[in-house]
Design a protein around this motif. Structure first.
Motif, PDB file in Angstrom:
ATOM      1  N   TYR A 277      43.561  37.924 -38.484  1.00  0.00           N
ATOM      2  CA  TYR A 277      42.761  37.254 -37.353  1.00  0.00           C
ATOM      3  C   TYR A 277      43.056  38.149 -36.071  1.00  0.00           C
TER       4      TYR A 277
ATOM      5  N   TYR B 267      38.655  38.497 -39.297  1.00  0.00           N
ATOM      6  CA  TYR B 267      37.980  37.749 -38.011  1.00  0.00           C
ATOM      7  C   TYR B 267      37.966  38.766 -37.032  1.00  0.00           C
TER       8      TYR B 267
ATOM      9  N   LEU C 126      34.193  38.712 -42.615  1.00  0.00           N
ATOM     10  CA  LEU C 126      34.642  37.483 -42.848  1.00  0.00           C
ATOM     11  C   LEU C 126      34.832  37.164 -44.138  1.00  0.00           C
TER      12      LEU C 126
ATOM     13  N   ASP D  26      40.468  37.737 -33.253  1.00  0.00           N
ATOM     14  CA  ASP D  26      39.336  37.188 -32.807  1.00  0.00           C
ATOM     15  C   ASP D  26      39.670  36.344 -31.367  1.00  0.00           C
TER      16      ASP D  26
END
Length: 368
Positions: free
Chosen positions: A19, A336, A331, A21
């Motif tokens: 992750y 992300y 994705l 993001d």
């Protein structure tokens, strides 16, 4: 390294995904989740029997957030979002004279002013940068309010908010701090800012539906809100339905029953970050973005974000052909990031690792 390895255990999202993001939204770490769950459990098991304790903890949360940004608790209002906070600012000063915005702003910084038909001037960007010198030259006598972001969402450019505060003169100065709040230490007094707003769910990783607005104390005395609710009034718990004696502190913008879950979550995040140390967090995030930029350069990928050390933040945007298609492929691999700024935007936080950035680079090679 052991510090960050231990902290990483607080983030369950790391078990199955990469992750990167946080400029879009952040996962909730364990201590923040526990604070939110504690309130929800109390609400389920005791409902309003907990009211007095919740109100006490609300006051503690306000103090915690104030300490986190160098403010006084009376200057803090809890809101539902950055847009909510900016609307509260705009309702106070939109008609005080011309408002200086810039072309790089996220709409939460601009729409509240345009909707109120404020006189606005948009500072143009220069090679995707918001130039301080251009801002300085734009400060004509007609400009009465300056609105800008601490970090620009589409490029990651960090602005020298303190420098703007030093040249603002007698103008009002409103800062959308969202993309730096929780990454870079903030001192609203050193900034000389009049208003600062942010939300709970991005870099603060405190869940959706919360936010904070700072209003400098003299302006609380100067301006009356255009909106009000029963909890805006002195002696609100007496429930006098004709009482219009307005509270003088920022809590007057919290019109009805408090959003305790968001307040307690935000305060828990501020405590968590403070225990780690904001200087440590900034250093860690910049180290990760340094590593990312070096890996991108190794791959001959153009970095679109500013490389000026004074303008660096937790956001790096780089060029990629068909960024939406590449984003979709990432994705599918549970990596992300976001398509932004004409390329891909990567926004790591302190619990991320160099290995995760290596995974991203490898996935970019595969998606090419």
């Amino acid at each position: 390294m052991s510090l960050w390895k231990d902290i990483r255990k607080d983030f369950s999202i790391t078990r199955e995904s990469v992750y990167l993001d946080h400029a879009a939204g952040g996962p909730i770490p364990r201590p923040v989740l526990e604070a939110i769950q504690q309130f929800q459990k109390e609400n389920a098991e005791g409902a309003d029997f907990f009211w007095l304790d919740w109100m006490r903890r609300r006051d503690e949360a306000r103090q915690t957030v104030a300490d986190f940004i160098g403010a006084e608790p009376e200057e803090i209002a809890f809101t539902s979002s950055t847009s909510h906070g900016m609307n509260l600012v705009a309702e106070l000063v939109a008609q005080e004279g011309q408002v200086l915005l810039n072309e790089s702003e996220f709409p939460s910084s601009t729409v509240p002013w345009l909707w109120r038909k404020a006189q606005t001037a948009f500072q143009p960007t220069e090679e995707s940068r918001v130039s301080f010198e251009t801002l300085r030259r734009s400060l004509t006598p007609e400009i009465k309010t300056i609105v800008t972001s601490f970090v620009q969402y589409g490029t990651g450019q960090r602005q020298d908010i303190g420098a703007i505060g030093r040249i603002k003169g007698d103008r009002y100065f409103a800062v959308n701090a969202t993309q730096g709040f929780g990454v870079i230490p903030i001192d609203v007094k050193k900034w000389n800012a009049d208003f600062v707003c942010t939300n709970s769910y991005k870099w603060m990783m405190a869940g959706y539906g919360g936010g904070v607005l700072y209003i400098r104390k003299p302006l609380l005395e100067l301006f009356q809100p255009q909106g009000a609710g029963w909890r805006s009034m002195v002696g609100c718990d007496l429930m006098r339905n004709k009482n219009l004696e307005m509270k003088k502190a920022g809590e007057r913008y919290e019109w009805g029953c408090p959003n305790f879950s968001a307040m307690f979550g935000f305060a828990a995040a501020a405590r968590y970050f403070s225990q780690i140390g904001m200087n440590q967090i900034e250093k860690r995030v910049l180290s990760l973005t340094d590593y990312l930029i070096a890996r991108l350069h190794d791959k001959k990928i153009q970095v679109l974000s500013s490389l000026d050390p004074t303008e660096r933040s937790g956001i790096v945007v780089f060029e990629k052909k068909d960024p939406v298609k590449v984003w979709q492929r990432l994705l599918a691999k549970k990596i992300y990031v976001s398509p932004r700024g004409g390329g891909l935007r990567v926004a790591p936080h302190f619990y991320n690792t160099e290995e995760e950035i290596d995974n991203l680079i490898s996935a970019l090679d595969a998606a090419a």
